[in-house]
Scaffold this motif. Sequence first.
Motif, PDB file in Angstrom:
ATOM      1  N   GLY A   6       0.213  -1.036  10.365  1.00  0.00           N
ATOM      2  CA  GLY A   6      -0.357  -0.880   9.035  1.00  0.00           C
ATOM      3  C   GLY A   6      -0.117  -2.158   8.261  1.00  0.00           C
ATOM      4  N   LEU A   7      -1.131  -2.656   7.603  1.00  0.00           N
ATOM      5  CA  LEU A   7      -1.010  -3.895   6.837  1.00  0.00           C
ATOM      6  C   LEU A   7      -1.360  -3.631   5.380  1.00  0.00           C
ATOM      7  CD1 LEU A   7      -2.835  -6.152   9.409  1.00  0.00           C
ATOM      8  CD2 LEU A   7      -0.403  -6.189   8.915  1.00  0.00           C
ATOM      9  N   THR A   8      -0.499  -4.111   4.492  1.00  0.00           N
ATOM     10  CA  THR A   8      -0.745  -4.009   3.063  1.00  0.00           C
ATOM     11  C   THR A   8      -0.791  -5.420   2.495  1.00  0.00           C
ATOM     12  OG1 THR A   8       0.373  -1.876   2.896  1.00  0.00           O
ATOM     13  CG2 THR A   8       0.148  -3.142   0.870  1.00  0.00           C
ATOM     14  N   PHE A   9      -1.931  -5.768   1.951  1.00  0.00           N
ATOM     15  CA  PHE A   9      -2.109  -7.069   1.313  1.00  0.00           C
ATOM     16  C   PHE A   9      -2.147  -6.881  -0.195  1.00  0.00           C
ATOM     17  CE2 PHE A   9      -4.426  -7.564   5.391  1.00  0.00           C
ATOM     18  CZ  PHE A   9      -3.685  -8.587   5.933  1.00  0.00           C
ATOM     19  N   VAL A  10      -1.840  -7.931  -0.922  1.00  0.00           N
ATOM     20  CA  VAL A  10      -1.996  -7.937  -2.373  1.00  0.00           C
ATOM     21  C   VAL A  10      -2.883  -9.119  -2.741  1.00  0.00           C
ATOM     22  CG1 VAL A  10       0.128  -6.727  -2.950  1.00  0.00           C
ATOM     23  CG2 VAL A  10       0.188  -9.167  -2.618  1.00  0.00           C
ATOM     24  N   THR A  11      -3.675  -8.934  -3.776  1.00  0.00           N
ATOM     25  CA  THR A  11      -4.611  -9.998  -4.147  1.00  0.00           C
ATOM     26  C   THR A  11      -3.900 -11.230  -4.691  1.00  0.00           C
ATOM     27  OG1 THR A  11      -4.974  -8.957  -6.308  1.00  0.00           O
ATOM     28  CG2 THR A  11      -6.528  -8.422  -4.550  1.00  0.00           C
ATOM     29  N   ASN A  41      -4.282   1.028   9.768  1.00  0.00           N
ATOM     30  CA  ASN A  41      -4.415   1.119   8.319  1.00  0.00           C
ATOM     31  C   ASN A  41      -4.309  -0.291   7.749  1.00  0.00           C
ATOM     32  OD1 ASN A  41      -4.504   2.198   5.664  1.00  0.00           O
ATOM     33  ND2 ASN A  41      -2.287   2.128   5.562  1.00  0.00           N
ATOM     34  N   VAL A  42      -5.369  -0.737   7.110  1.00  0.00           N
ATOM     35  CA  VAL A  42      -5.376  -2.036   6.432  1.00  0.00           C
ATOM     36  C   VAL A  42      -5.805  -1.774   5.001  1.00  0.00           C
ATOM     37  CG1 VAL A  42      -6.320  -4.374   6.365  1.00  0.00           C
ATOM     38  CG2 VAL A  42      -6.016  -3.218   8.559  1.00  0.00           C
ATOM     39  N   ASN A  56       4.912  -2.314  -6.910  1.00  0.00           N
ATOM     40  CA  ASN A  56       3.869  -1.288  -6.857  1.00  0.00           C
ATOM     41  C   ASN A  56       4.278  -0.244  -5.806  1.00  0.00           C
ATOM     42  OD1 ASN A  56       1.501   0.119  -7.086  1.00  0.00           O
ATOM     43  ND2 ASN A  56       0.153  -1.602  -6.650  1.00  0.00           N
ATOM     44  N   PRO A  57       5.402   0.447  -6.046  1.00  0.00           N
ATOM     45  CA  PRO A  57       5.972   1.310  -5.011  1.00  0.00           C
ATOM     46  C   PRO A  57       5.066   2.464  -4.579  1.00  0.00           C
ATOM     47  CG  PRO A  57       7.131   1.622  -7.079  1.00  0.00           C
ATOM     48  CD  PRO A  57       6.207   0.454  -7.264  1.00  0.00           C
ATOM     49  N   ASP A  58       4.342   3.076  -5.506  1.00  0.00           N
ATOM     50  CA  ASP A  58       3.492   4.209  -5.129  1.00  0.00           C
ATOM     51  C   ASP A  58       2.406   3.796  -4.145  1.00  0.00           C
ATOM     52  OD1 ASP A  58       4.945   5.940  -6.733  1.00  0.00           O
ATOM     53  OD2 ASP A  58       3.610   5.682  -8.460  1.00  0.00           O
ATOM     54  N   ALA A  59       1.784   2.674  -4.387  1.00  0.00           N
ATOM     55  CA  ALA A  59       0.732   2.191  -3.483  1.00  0.00           C
ATOM     56  C   ALA A  59       1.315   1.852  -2.120  1.00  0.00           C
ATOM     57  CB  ALA A  59       0.038   0.968  -4.079  1.00  0.00           C
ATOM     58  N   TRP A  60       2.463   1.206  -2.113  1.00  0.00           N
ATOM     59  CA  TRP A  60       3.086   0.809  -0.850  1.00  0.00           C
ATOM     60  C   TRP A  60       3.497   2.027  -0.025  1.00  0.00           C
ATOM     61  CZ3 TRP A  60       8.083   0.921   1.317  1.00  0.00           C
ATOM     62  CH2 TRP A  60       8.254   0.090   2.422  1.00  0.00           C
ATOM     63  N   VAL A  61       4.109   3.011  -0.679  1.00  0.00           N
ATOM     64  CA  VAL A  61       4.526   4.227   0.023  1.00  0.00           C
ATOM     65  C   VAL A  61       3.302   4.979   0.556  1.00  0.00           C
ATOM     66  CG1 VAL A  61       5.575   6.504  -0.289  1.00  0.00           C
ATOM     67  CG2 VAL A  61       6.739   4.472  -1.143  1.00  0.00           C
ATOM     68  N   ASN A  62       2.236   5.050  -0.220  1.00  0.00           N
ATOM     69  CA  ASN A  62       1.014   5.708   0.254  1.00  0.00           C
ATOM     70  C   ASN A  62       0.452   5.001   1.480  1.00  0.00           C
ATOM     71  OD1 ASN A  62       1.044   7.773  -1.629  1.00  0.00           O
ATOM     72  ND2 ASN A  62      -0.158   6.613  -3.109  1.00  0.00           N
ATOM     73  N   ASP A  63       0.481   3.683   1.493  1.00  0.00           N
ATOM     74  CA  ASP A  63       0.020   2.929   2.666  1.00  0.00           C
ATOM     75  C   ASP A  63       0.897   3.237   3.883  1.00  0.00           C
ATOM     76  OD1 ASP A  63      -1.961   1.779   1.175  1.00  0.00           O
ATOM     77  OD2 ASP A  63      -1.021  -0.193   1.046  1.00  0.00           O
ATOM     78  N   LEU A  64       2.190   3.276   3.670  1.00  0.00           N
ATOM     79  CA  LEU A  64       3.124   3.563   4.759  1.00  0.00           C
ATOM     80  C   LEU A  64       2.870   4.959   5.328  1.00  0.00           C
ATOM     81  CD1 LEU A  64       5.570   2.312   6.211  1.00  0.00           C
ATOM     82  CD2 LEU A  64       7.007   3.474   4.541  1.00  0.00           C
ATOM     83  N   ARG A  66       0.079   6.702   5.160  1.00  0.00           N
ATOM     84  CA  ARG A  66      -1.234   6.711   5.812  1.00  0.00           C
ATOM     85  C   ARG A  66      -1.150   6.071   7.206  1.00  0.00           C
ATOM     86  NH1 ARG A  66      -4.112   5.946   1.395  1.00  0.00           N
ATOM     87  NH2 ARG A  66      -3.572   3.757   1.309  1.00  0.00           N
ATOM     88  N   THR A  67      -0.328   5.059   7.359  1.00  0.00           N
ATOM     89  CA  THR A  67      -0.176   4.395   8.656  1.00  0.00           C
ATOM     90  C   THR A  67       0.412   5.332   9.695  1.00  0.00           C
ATOM     91  OG1 THR A  67       0.050   2.208   7.653  1.00  0.00           O
ATOM     92  CG2 THR A  67       0.958   2.491   9.864  1.00  0.00           C
ATOM     93  N   PHE A  68       1.420   6.100   9.311  1.00  0.00           N
ATOM     94  CA  PHE A  68       2.125   6.916  10.293  1.00  0.00           C
ATOM     95  C   PHE A  68       1.714   8.390  10.307  1.00  0.00           C
ATOM     96  CE2 PHE A  68       4.868   3.235   9.738  1.00  0.00           C
ATOM     97  CZ  PHE A  68       4.999   2.866  11.064  1.00  0.00           C
ATOM     98  N   HIS A  69       0.798   8.776   9.437  1.00  0.00           N
ATOM     99  CA  HIS A  69       0.345  10.165   9.407  1.00  0.00           C
ATOM    100  C   HIS A  69      -0.266  10.573  10.744  1.00  0.00           C
ATOM    101  CE1 HIS A  69      -1.024  13.903   7.697  1.00  0.00           C
ATOM    102  NE2 HIS A  69      -2.196  13.699   8.262  1.00  0.00           N
TER     103      HIS A  69
END
Length: 73
Positions: A6-11, A41-42, A56-64, A66-69
Amino acid sequence: MQAPVGLTFVTYGNPPGIRTADERVQAFKTGPQAQWFNHVNVNAHDRGGHFIPWENPDAWVNDLRRTFHGRRP
C-alpha cells in the motif's frame, strides 16, 4: 509471490507538473516504478507531508486499513 503493498503519497512531495492527489496516483500507476510492486492500494492526500501519520492520521490509518482489509490468513 510478491507481498501486497500500500502506498500513500502526499501532494507536498509531488514531482514537477503534478498538482493534485489524483494526478499523483495516476503518475505512479503509469510510471516505470509501478511494476516493481504488487500494489493493492495507492492513494494520495492533499494534506500532510513527511510525517503524515502525525499530520493527517485519519487518512493514513484509512489507507493502512484499506491495504490489509481481507488479507488475514
